[in-house]
Design a protein around this motif. Sequence first.
Motif, mmCIF file in Angstrom:
data_model
loop_
_atom_site.group_PDB
_atom_site.id
_atom_site.type_symbol
_atom_site.label_atom_id
_atom_site.label_comp_id
_atom_site.label_asym_id
_atom_site.label_seq_id
_atom_site.Cartn_x
_atom_site.Cartn_y
_atom_site.Cartn_z
ATOM 1 N N VAL A 1 10.793 -1.800 -0.024
ATOM 2 C CA VAL A 1 10.135 -3.063 -0.374
ATOM 3 C C VAL A 1 10.482 -3.327 -1.838
ATOM 4 N N LEU A 2 11.163 -4.441 -2.079
ATOM 5 C CA LEU A 2 11.711 -4.751 -3.395
ATOM 6 C C LEU A 2 10.933 -5.864 -4.074
ATOM 7 N N THR A 3 10.962 -5.864 -5.413
ATOM 8 C CA THR A 3 10.398 -6.979 -6.156
ATOM 9 C C THR A 3 11.464 -8.071 -6.284
ATOM 10 N N GLU A 4 11.029 -9.312 -6.236
ATOM 11 C CA GLU A 4 11.965 -10.430 -6.322
ATOM 12 C C GLU A 4 12.054 -11.006 -7.731
ATOM 13 N N GLU A 5 11.139 -10.584 -8.613
ATOM 14 C CA GLU A 5 11.090 -11.122 -9.970
ATOM 15 C C GLU A 5 10.971 -9.988 -10.984
ATOM 16 N N ASP A 6 11.429 -10.249 -12.213
ATOM 17 C CA ASP A 6 11.188 -9.324 -13.309
ATOM 18 C C ASP A 6 9.704 -9.391 -13.675
ATOM 19 N N GLY A 7 9.138 -8.292 -14.112
ATOM 20 C CA GLY A 7 7.750 -8.304 -14.553
ATOM 21 C C GLY A 7 7.174 -6.906 -14.607
ATOM 22 N N THR A 8 5.854 -6.852 -14.764
ATOM 23 C CA THR A 8 5.123 -5.595 -14.834
ATOM 24 C C THR A 8 4.289 -5.424 -13.572
ATOM 25 N N LEU A 9 4.329 -4.250 -12.999
ATOM 26 C CA LEU A 9 3.517 -3.948 -11.816
ATOM 27 C C LEU A 9 2.067 -3.812 -12.278
ATOM 28 N N THR A 10 1.264 -4.819 -11.990
ATOM 29 C CA THR A 10 -0.116 -4.832 -12.471
ATOM 30 C C THR A 10 -1.104 -4.286 -11.458
ATOM 31 N N LYS A 11 -0.728 -4.283 -10.182
ATOM 32 C CA LYS A 11 -1.631 -3.739 -9.159
ATOM 33 C C LYS A 11 -0.804 -3.127 -8.039
ATOM 34 N N LEU A 12 -1.135 -1.901 -7.682
ATOM 35 C CA LEU A 12 -0.541 -1.230 -6.543
ATOM 36 C C LEU A 12 -1.667 -1.018 -5.544
ATOM 37 N N ALA A 13 -1.586 -1.663 -4.394
ATOM 38 C CA ALA A 13 -2.704 -1.691 -3.442
ATOM 39 C C ALA A 13 -2.578 -0.659 -2.323
ATOM 40 N N VAL A 14 -1.524 0.170 -2.349
ATOM 41 C CA VAL A 14 -1.326 1.158 -1.283
ATOM 42 C C VAL A 14 -1.048 2.526 -1.902
ATOM 43 N N GLY B 1 1.022 7.411 2.813
ATOM 44 C CA GLY B 1 0.255 7.749 4.007
ATOM 45 C C GLY B 1 -0.549 6.589 4.567
ATOM 46 N N ASP B 2 -0.732 5.525 3.772
ATOM 47 C CA ASP B 2 -1.458 4.346 4.270
ATOM 48 C C ASP B 2 -0.669 3.668 5.391
ATOM 49 N N VAL B 3 -1.382 2.965 6.244
ATOM 50 C CA VAL B 3 -0.767 2.113 7.260
ATOM 51 C C VAL B 3 -1.023 0.673 6.845
ATOM 52 N N VAL B 4 0.040 -0.125 6.779
ATOM 53 C CA VAL B 4 -0.101 -1.534 6.424
ATOM 54 C C VAL B 4 0.172 -2.396 7.651
ATOM 55 N N GLN B 5 -0.545 -3.502 7.697
ATOM 56 C CA GLN B 5 -0.355 -4.495 8.743
ATOM 57 C C GLN B 5 0.444 -5.658 8.155
ATOM 58 N N GLU B 6 0.976 -6.509 9.009
ATOM 59 C CA GLU B 6 1.684 -7.698 8.538
ATOM 60 C C GLU B 6 0.803 -8.474 7.569
ATOM 61 N N HIS B 7 1.342 -8.865 6.434
ATOM 62 C CA HIS B 7 0.689 -9.669 5.393
ATOM 63 C C HIS B 7 -0.309 -8.897 4.538
ATOM 64 N N ASP B 8 -0.445 -7.578 4.724
ATOM 65 C CA ASP B 8 -1.294 -6.789 3.823
ATOM 66 C C ASP B 8 -0.655 -6.760 2.441
ATOM 67 N N LEU B 9 -1.498 -6.804 1.411
ATOM 68 C CA LEU B 9 -1.014 -6.738 0.043
ATOM 69 C C LEU B 9 -0.515 -5.337 -0.269
ATOM 70 N N ILE B 10 0.690 -5.265 -0.829
ATOM 71 C CA ILE B 10 1.236 -3.986 -1.280
ATOM 72 C C ILE B 10 1.120 -3.882 -2.796
ATOM 73 N N ALA B 11 1.515 -4.941 -3.506
ATOM 74 C CA ALA B 11 1.503 -4.888 -4.973
ATOM 75 C C ALA B 11 1.518 -6.290 -5.565
ATOM 76 N N VAL B 12 1.210 -6.342 -6.870
ATOM 77 C CA VAL B 12 1.291 -7.581 -7.638
ATOM 78 C C VAL B 12 2.162 -7.320 -8.863
ATOM 79 N N VAL B 13 3.158 -8.179 -9.062
ATOM 80 C CA VAL B 13 4.035 -8.092 -10.237
ATOM 81 C C VAL B 13 3.828 -9.362 -11.054
ATOM 82 N N GLU B 14 3.495 -9.193 -12.331
ATOM 83 C CA GLU B 14 3.277 -10.359 -13.204
ATOM 84 C C GLU B 14 4.238 -10.332 -14.370
#
Length: 71
Positions: free
Chosen positions: A42-55, A58-71
């Motif tokens: 899973v790649l970032t599409e923009e330059d920035g700082t990883l401000t939140k990692l939500a996983v 070992g976690d299981v993610v569903q479609e559209h679950d938040l993985i991270a926020v890059v600002e």
Amino acid sequence: MGQLIEAEIVANVLKVVAHEGQTLVAGDTVVILESMKMEIPVLTEEDGTLTKLAVKEGDVVQEHDLIAVVE
């Protein structure tokens, strides 16, 4: 709010590559998902700082679950 990185498929979080506070450039891998024995980076599409990692590994993610926020 920056770039929201969401899961595109149901998958297991195989490996967390980036950490909160890390500076990323477009194309950097944030996490690696595993689904049906395939590893999916899973790649970032923009330059920035990883401000939140939500996983974590070992976690299981569903479609559209938040993985991270890059600002």
